[in-house]
Design an enzyme around this catalytic site. Structure first.
Site, PDB file in Angstrom:
ATOM      1  CB  THR A 261      -0.903   0.039   1.252  1.00 17.29           C
ATOM      2  OG1 THR A 261      -1.467  -1.242   1.473  1.00 17.29           O
ATOM      3  CG2 THR A 261      -2.008   1.061   1.081  1.00 17.29           C
TER       4      THR A 261
ATOM      5  CE1 TYR B 268      -1.441  -3.531  -1.937  1.00 20.57           C
ATOM      6  CE2 TYR B 268      -3.219  -2.076  -1.261  1.00 20.57           C
ATOM      7  CZ  TYR B 268      -2.532  -3.266  -1.129  1.00 20.57           C
ATOM      8  OH  TYR B 268      -2.940  -4.178  -0.188  1.00 20.57           O
TER       9      TYR B 268
ATOM     10  CG  ASP C 158      -0.396 -10.074   2.509  1.00 20.34           C
ATOM     11  OD1 ASP C 158       0.491  -9.473   1.899  1.00 20.34           O
ATOM     12  OD2 ASP C 158      -1.558  -9.634   2.659  1.00 20.34           O
TER      13      ASP C 158
END
Length: 390
Positions: A100, A131, A286
């Site tokens: 992000t 992102y 992740d």
């Protein structure tokens, strides 16, 4: 030094039965039911596996070496991942994305962390980009990043179907995918476009539009977080039958499951029931990403951190649920390695890297880990720690 593992049930990931495995110079040198070394002047460590399962070191196609997120403010920026997290999970190869935050986190810092983990034994790679669109790069070009930077093997995780993404168009995604493909072709790398898929209703429709309107193959894309909800699983299964690899996220939270997210082990079974080929499924951690919990209006309610050990836990849950071991180890190791063109990873065969895990066949407990022939865990004890770890 040579290392000889005797009396192991070898999964390559296919079940090869009881075998001995010889490691030399970081690679697998020999596999046979009864290996005997004779002569003098050679230092050989012999280990009796006692019929434990010898499986390939796991391959994780998405982690976050230098942390990620921060959706709750600067104090919620997640920490850097230590190598011990990978070792305790049996993960021998990891690929990092920026995620992000491409403002206070940088590709250069991610590459530095990748090299640091590599210096300690872990095999590491990275995705360029984040992102966002336009795409952030090191050299100013997706293509050049893949050609000129050894550790860069694709672009990711570019966000689609997510309010935090850049809401890119089909033409923009087609251009990104084409740049990654050519960069991969010229550098001999996978050149994948690894996509973060959010929970918005558009799901994978942007991929479908790109492949319909442009000269981009569906197998150029490698979407992750497919286990967010049942509808995404079903759409993913449709595209997987056309050749697209699907990635499932092992890290989750009770809050996300309560809202419809499917634990990765359960989702593996669902995809197989939907007729998706085993070879089209992978799982990732992740690790060290933020796992935010948003309400219906996009307001943050809470945040947790992705865990590397979630991959091992998913493997164990799959095995307990009765999924065949060869299928489980393909999903956890060889499938991602093949998709990412990491030819010496995710398998136990002569010439492959000696990335190996020993598991107990009854409890599926991980007892021993080797990275390219170097022992990283011995009977549950981690042998390698980070430079500043106690």
């Amino acid at each position: 030094m040579l290392t000889l593992i005797k009396n192991a049930r070898v999964f390559s990931p296919a079940d090869q039965g009881l075998n001995d495995v010889l490691m030399a110079n970081g690679s697998i040198a020999a596999i046979a039911p009864e290996l005997t070394l004779t002569g003098s002047g050679v230092d050989v460590e012999t280990i009796d596996a006692e019929a434990r399962w010898l499986v390939p070191g796991f391959v994780d196609p998405l982690a976050h070496f230098n942390g990620g997120g921060g959706e709750g403010g600067f104090h919620t920026r997640t920490p850097v991942m230590p190598i011990t997290d990978a070792i305790e999970a049996g993960i021998a190869t990891m690929v990092s994305g920026l995620g992000t935050d491409a403002s206070t986190r940088t590709l250069e810092d991610m590459l530095a962390n990748a090299h640091g983990l590599s210096n300690l034994g872990l095999t590491t790679y990275c995705y360029t980009g984040s992102y966002q669109y336009p795409v952030v790069t090191v050299t100013g070009s997706i293509r050049n990043d893949l050609i000129l930077i050894d550790k860069m093997i694709g672009i990711g995780e570019l966000a689609i179907a997510d309010k935090r993404g850049s809401q890119l168009t089909a033409a923009e995604l087609a251009r990104v995918a084409s740049e990654a493909k050519v960069g991969g072709l010229l550098s001999g790398k996978a050149g994948v476009t690894f996509l973060h898929v959010g929970d918005e209703q558009s799901q994978l429709s942007l991929i479908e539009q790109v492949t319909q309107d442009f000269d981009v193959d569906v197998n150029q894309f490698y979407p992750t977080h497919i286990n967010r909800h049942t509808g995404l699983v079903q759409q993913g299964a449709h595209l997987a039958k056309q050749g697209m690899m699907l990635d499932l996220t092992c890290s989750t939270t009770p809050e996300l499951v309560a809202e419809g997210e499917i634990p990765a082990a359960k989702c593996v079974a669902q995809l197989l029931d939907l007729g998706v080929a085993v070879s089209q499924i992978s799982i990732s951690t992740d690790a060290n990403a933020s796992l935010p919990d948003f309400d219906a209006h996009g307001q943050l309610r809470g945040l947790k951190v992705g865990r590397a050990v979630s991959l091992l836990e998913t493997v164990q849950e799959c095995l307990r649920d009765g999924i065949p071991p060869a299928t489980v180890f393909a999903v956890a190791a060889s499938n991602a390695a093949k998709r990412l063109k990491l030819d010496h990873k995710g398998t136990i065969e002569i010439g492959a890297d000696a990335d190996l895990n020993l598991l107990c066949p009854d409890s599926f407990t991980l007892t021993d880990v080797w990275y390219r022939g170097r022992r990283m865990m011995n009977n549950g004890e981690i042998l390698q720690r980070g430079y500043f770890q106690p």
